[in-house]
Design a protein around this motif. Structure first.
Motif, PDB file in Angstrom:
ATOM      1  N   ARG A  90      -0.641   3.853  -0.225  1.00 33.68           N
ATOM      2  CA  ARG A  90      -0.706   2.699   0.679  1.00 33.68           C
ATOM      3  C   ARG A  90      -0.845   1.382  -0.077  1.00 33.68           C
ATOM      4  O   ARG A  90      -1.654   1.242  -0.969  1.00 33.68           O
ATOM      5  CB  ARG A  90      -1.893   2.830   1.646  1.00 33.68           C
ATOM      6  N   HIS A  91      -0.019   0.429   0.263  1.00 33.10           N
ATOM      7  CA  HIS A  91      -0.138  -0.949  -0.227  1.00 33.10           C
ATOM      8  C   HIS A  91       0.172  -1.842   0.962  1.00 33.10           C
ATOM      9  O   HIS A  91       0.920  -1.448   1.855  1.00 33.10           O
ATOM     10  CB  HIS A  91       0.899  -1.239  -1.323  1.00 33.10           C
ATOM     11  N   SER A  92      -0.352  -3.040   0.949  1.00 31.30           N
ATOM     12  CA  SER A  92       0.034  -3.985   2.002  1.00 31.30           C
ATOM     13  C   SER A  92       1.498  -4.346   1.801  1.00 31.30           C
ATOM     14  O   SER A  92       1.907  -4.752   0.716  1.00 31.30           O
ATOM     15  CB  SER A  92      -0.816  -5.251   1.926  1.00 31.30           C
ATOM     16  N   ARG A 112       4.610  -6.684   2.923  1.00 28.47           N
ATOM     17  CA  ARG A 112       4.856  -7.996   3.553  1.00 28.47           C
ATOM     18  C   ARG A 112       6.337  -8.300   3.712  1.00 28.47           C
ATOM     19  O   ARG A 112       6.699  -9.349   4.242  1.00 28.47           O
ATOM     20  CB  ARG A 112       4.152  -9.095   2.744  1.00 28.47           C
ATOM     21  N   GLN A 140       2.502 -16.632   8.889  1.00 29.37           N
ATOM     22  CA  GLN A 140       2.656 -15.433   8.051  1.00 29.37           C
ATOM     23  C   GLN A 140       3.920 -14.665   8.466  1.00 29.37           C
ATOM     24  O   GLN A 140       3.986 -14.071   9.544  1.00 29.37           O
ATOM     25  CB  GLN A 140       1.419 -14.556   8.116  1.00 29.37           C
ATOM     26  N   GLN A 194       5.433 -11.932   7.625  1.00 31.96           N
ATOM     27  CA  GLN A 194       5.540 -10.475   7.837  1.00 31.96           C
ATOM     28  C   GLN A 194       5.433 -10.094   9.310  1.00 31.96           C
ATOM     29  O   GLN A 194       5.955  -9.073   9.729  1.00 31.96           O
ATOM     30  CB  GLN A 194       4.524  -9.694   6.976  1.00 31.96           C
ATOM     31  N   CYS A 252       0.867  -4.067   7.119  1.00 34.13           N
ATOM     32  CA  CYS A 252       0.057  -5.142   6.553  1.00 34.13           C
ATOM     33  C   CYS A 252      -0.974  -5.556   7.596  1.00 34.13           C
ATOM     34  O   CYS A 252      -0.615  -5.929   8.718  1.00 34.13           O
ATOM     35  CB  CYS A 252       0.903  -6.351   6.154  1.00 34.13           C
ATOM     36  N   TRP A 253      -2.224  -5.423   7.234  1.00 32.20           N
ATOM     37  CA  TRP A 253      -3.318  -5.874   8.105  1.00 32.20           C
ATOM     38  C   TRP A 253      -3.374  -7.380   7.995  1.00 32.20           C
ATOM     39  O   TRP A 253      -3.565  -7.918   6.895  1.00 32.20           O
ATOM     40  CB  TRP A 253      -4.620  -5.256   7.605  1.00 32.20           C
ATOM     41  N   VAL A 254      -3.187  -8.074   9.085  1.00 30.01           N
ATOM     42  CA  VAL A 254      -3.290  -9.529   9.070  1.00 30.01           C
ATOM     43  C   VAL A 254      -4.545  -9.921   9.858  1.00 30.01           C
ATOM     44  O   VAL A 254      -4.651  -9.670  11.060  1.00 30.01           O
ATOM     45  CB  VAL A 254      -2.018 -10.192   9.641  1.00 30.01           C
ATOM     46  N   GLY A 255      -5.490 -10.498   9.119  1.00 32.10           N
ATOM     47  CA  GLY A 255      -6.754 -10.909   9.740  1.00 32.10           C
ATOM     48  C   GLY A 255      -6.843 -12.422   9.877  1.00 32.10           C
ATOM     49  O   GLY A 255      -7.752 -12.931  10.527  1.00 32.10           O
ATOM     50  N   GLY A 256      -5.889 -13.125   9.274  1.00 27.77           N
ATOM     51  CA  GLY A 256      -5.911 -14.587   9.323  1.00 27.77           C
ATOM     52  C   GLY A 256      -5.138 -15.083  10.532  1.00 27.77           C
ATOM     53  O   GLY A 256      -3.951 -15.412  10.421  1.00 27.77           O
ATOM     54  N   ARG A 303       0.170  -1.732  -7.420  1.00 32.40           N
ATOM     55  CA  ARG A 303      -1.193  -1.683  -6.897  1.00 32.40           C
ATOM     56  C   ARG A 303      -1.915  -2.988  -7.212  1.00 32.40           C
ATOM     57  O   ARG A 303      -1.842  -3.487  -8.330  1.00 32.40           O
ATOM     58  CB  ARG A 303      -1.965  -0.512  -7.511  1.00 32.40           C
ATOM     59  N   ARG A 304      -2.540  -3.579  -6.244  1.00 29.12           N
ATOM     60  CA  ARG A 304      -3.327  -4.784  -6.503  1.00 29.12           C
ATOM     61  C   ARG A 304      -4.596  -4.396  -7.259  1.00 29.12           C
ATOM     62  O   ARG A 304      -5.106  -3.289  -7.096  1.00 29.12           O
ATOM     63  CB  ARG A 304      -3.683  -5.459  -5.177  1.00 29.12           C
ATOM     64  N   ARG A 308      -8.138  -3.503  -8.650  1.00 24.04           N
ATOM     65  CA  ARG A 308      -9.366  -3.008  -8.030  1.00 24.04           C
ATOM     66  C   ARG A 308     -10.489  -3.049  -9.057  1.00 24.04           C
ATOM     67  O   ARG A 308     -10.252  -2.872 -10.251  1.00 24.04           O
ATOM     68  CB  ARG A 308      -9.195  -1.560  -7.545  1.00 24.04           C
TER      69      ARG A 308
END
Ligand code: FMN
Length: 207
Positions: A11-13, A15, A67, A69, A155-159, A192-193, A195
């Motif tokens: 899993r990766h975000s 976009r 955004q 995406q 992609c989880w968008v919380g903004g 991978r971002r 960690r």
């Protein structure tokens, strides 16, 4: 089928998305994964809107300060929590169900639940919003891993501007929008971002 560990690794975000449509069955499986998530008192506060229409996704993009995406993904799942799930009437039933899994004589209802009953209305609302964020986030995590297992990206968008999303779908004040989840076929394979190393995460060196 991927194992859970493989899905977590994969899993990766995402976009950037291909325009290929996402089958309803894939969305159903993601929602089913959310349905089975754990929640405090088994409250199950998660509620979802599946937005596929281009115009809706364009407005969601606007509500997220541009955004891309959200407009590019063929599906956006608006992931919400219903504060009514924590109201006394609903909780009464949930608690009775839970009593069945406690050992005879356990007095959880007098302790944990008793504490909730002593709160002011404002304290209770804040506590319930916090509960909703926790419960719904867990369910969304399960949806994201299920998406990976189906070859989809998320992609989880919380903004986002909460009031604008609420207005777009005519949602009442009792619904808290937790996450806008872009879903589609990935058009990118991100690295991978970074960690933090495990040593920084465990506060006691032994486990
Ligand atoms: C609560 C939360 C809010 C987030 N909000 C956004 C967002 O508004 N826009 C975005 O592009 N990514 C958002 N993300 C994705 C994170 O940037 C991403 O998970 C993080 O950088 C790690 O990358 P990875 O998901 O590829 O492992 C959010 C993730 C979480 C959990």
């Amino acid at each position: 089928m991927l194992t859970v560990a493989q899905a977590i690794q994969a899993r990766h975000s995402i976009r950037r998305f291909r325009p290929d449509p996402v089958p309803s069955e894939a969305i159903r499986q993601m929602l089913e994964a959310a349905r089975l998530a754990p929640s405090g008192t088994n409250s199950q506060p998660w509620r979802f809107i599946v937005a596929r229409e281009a115009e809706e996704r364009r407005k969601l993009r606007e509500a997220t300060f541009g955004q891309r995406q959200l407009e590019e993904a063929p599906v956006v799942v608006v992931c919400c929590g219903d504060l009514k799930a924590y109201e006394a009437a609903t909780q009464g039933q949930r608690r009775r169900e839970l009593e069945g899994v406690l050992e005879p004589g356990e007095t959880r209802s007098q302790t944990v639940y008793g504490r909730l009953e002593q709160m002011s209305a404002e304290q209770l609302r804040r506590a319930n919003v916090r509960r909703a964020l926790i419960d719904v986030s867990l369910a969304v995590g399960q949806m994201m891993l299920t998406a990976v297992s189906l070859g989809l990206g998320t992609c989880w968008v919380g903004g986002f501007a909460g009031p604008r999303v609420r207005e777009l779908f005519s949602l009442p004040e009792t619904i808290v929008v937790v996450s806008l989840l872009a879903v589609g076929h990935p058009a990118q394979a991100p690295e991978r971002r970074p960690r933090l190393p495990l040593e920084e995460l465990v506060l006691r060196p032994s486990f």
